[in-house]
Every structure is written in C-alpha cells, then in structure tokens.
Design an enzyme around this catalytic site. Structure first.
Site, short mmCIF file in Angstrom:
data_model
loop_
_atom_site.label_atom_id
_atom_site.label_comp_id
_atom_site.label_asym_id
_atom_site.label_seq_id
_atom_site.Cartn_x
_atom_site.Cartn_y
_atom_site.Cartn_z
N CYS A 48 0.96 -1.22 -0.06
CA CYS A 48 0.01 0.07 0.15
C CYS A 48 0.98 1.31 -0.06
O CYS A 48 1.94 1.26 0.31
CB CYS A 48 -0.79 0.05 1.25
SG CYS A 48 -2.36 1.31 1.35
N ASP B 258 -5.11 -3.62 11.80
CA ASP B 258 -4.00 -2.42 12.09
C ASP B 258 -3.78 -2.44 13.49
O ASP B 258 -4.59 -2.43 14.14
CB ASP B 258 -4.36 -1.57 11.20
CG ASP B 258 -2.93 -0.74 10.59
OD1 ASP B 258 -1.89 -1.13 11.00
OD2 ASP B 258 -3.03 0.28 9.70
#
Length: 215
Positions: free
Chosen positions: A9, A129
C-alpha cells in the site's frame, strides 16, 4: 495449500508499482486520504492503476470520505476494491456497492473483533491494523494474540510488517492476506524494490513451511 495474498500500500510512483507487481504483489493500495503523506489524487490513482497487469487488484483507501469523494475515486479506477480506514458505518461502506475491506484498529478502546465481523458482514475481509492516534497503524505491530481464533471472516494482517517479521505473522495468525506499507519503503511513499522482493519471498517461505508441516 493456501497461498497468502500480498497487498502493498501507499504508492506514488510508476516505477514502484512496476517493481511491486514484478515481486509478486496481488494488490496495490492507493491512498486517497488527503492528509496522508502517501496521498494521491483520483487522477494520479488512475495513472498508477494503469500500470497494473491483469490479476493485480487496485485498492483505494479512504478515511471518512464523502460519497462524492468515493465516487470520484471509483470514476478514476472503476475496477478497484475499496478500503475504509476511518469511522465509516456498515451503511457507509456498502453505499458504493463495491467490494470493500474494513480496517479494524486492534487494541483501540471498545474494539471487539467478533462484533466488528458481525457488523461488517458484507466486507470481503477485515484488515487488522495497530491502534495509534489518528488513522493508520503508524508502522506499529499490535499484539497478534488479540485476534480470536473464532473470527469467521477473512483477515488481512497489517501493522508494522516487514521482511523480517512477516513470516512469523503468517505462521502465527494464518491470515488470508498480509498488508505492508512503511515496512518496504525508503521514505514515505517511496518504495524499495529490494525490500518488496524480500517481503514477498518471506510470505512465500511461510506458506511453504505451513504446507510442509501439514504434509
């Protein structure tokens, strides 16, 4: 044998997209959150997505975006998967009628992964996360023991992963996919081709160890 999928990402450069795809990434994340140091515009996202070969999936990341902002991203990259990393409700995530990932900030006060899995049952996966102030994991690893074995939706392991620890992450969590950003960077938004190759190889090595243990 389950092949752990790899999402990288935070791209801003064509050469880095090319290198990630060559290394074996399955998905390329493009950050449309304007406050991020890795942010790109929808027009820039279109240019970067055009570099991706067949069967590599673009993922557009949003944080508390308006419906118009999500629509602008999808107009630029119509075949993208969406990733919601803010305070979006299930209805917010479903509004665009596109496949989506829902980020869960592990360790945040009041966060219950099983409850999130029930509430966001339409998500393709939950992206786990670390909890830090603001949005995004800040390159921090969270306590993987917080992930209950009974979660019934695909899990994407994120948060502080890098070539040195992703093998342990795959072996410990057995996620559907892993997600990395800062762990393969020279600087924010500037990827390192060698680190991306090492990261992808470490995931493949973990998959091979899982297969050997099962045989």
């Amino acid at each position: 044998m389950h092949r752990t999928r790899i999402k990288i990402c935070g791209f801003t450069r064509e050469a880095d997209v090319d290198a990630a795809c060559a290394a074996g990434a399955d998905a390329i994340g493009l950050n449309l959150y304007p406050k991020s140091p890795r942010a790109v515009t929808p027009a820039r996202a279109r240019e970067l997505a055009a570099r991706m070969p067949p069967f590599v999936t673009p993922v557009l990341l949003f944080v508390n975006a308006t419906p118009a902002e999500v629509a602008a991203g999808l107009a630029a990259v119509p075949h993208a998967v969406l990733q919601f990393h803010g305070d979006e409700s299930p209805a917010d995530c479903e509004a665009a009628a596109r496949p989506y990932l829902r980020a869960v900030r592990m360790g945040a006060p009041g966060v219950d992964l099983l409850d999130c899995a029930a509430r966001y049952g339409s998500a393709q996966a939950l992206l786990l996360d670390a909890f830090v102030e603001g949005f995004g994991g800040g390159g921090k690893v969270f306590d993987w023991s917080l992930i209950p074995r009974s979660v019934r939706v695909p899990v994407v392991l994120s948060g502080g992963l890098n070539p040195a620890n992703v093998t342990d992450g795959v072996l410990t969590v057995r996620p559907w996919a892993v997600d990395v950003s800062s762990g393969v960077e020279q600087a924010k938004g500037i990827k390192d081709a060698g680190l991306m190759r090492r990261f992808c190889q470490a995931v493949r090595d973990a998959d091979q160890r899982v297969a050997e243990a099962a045989s």
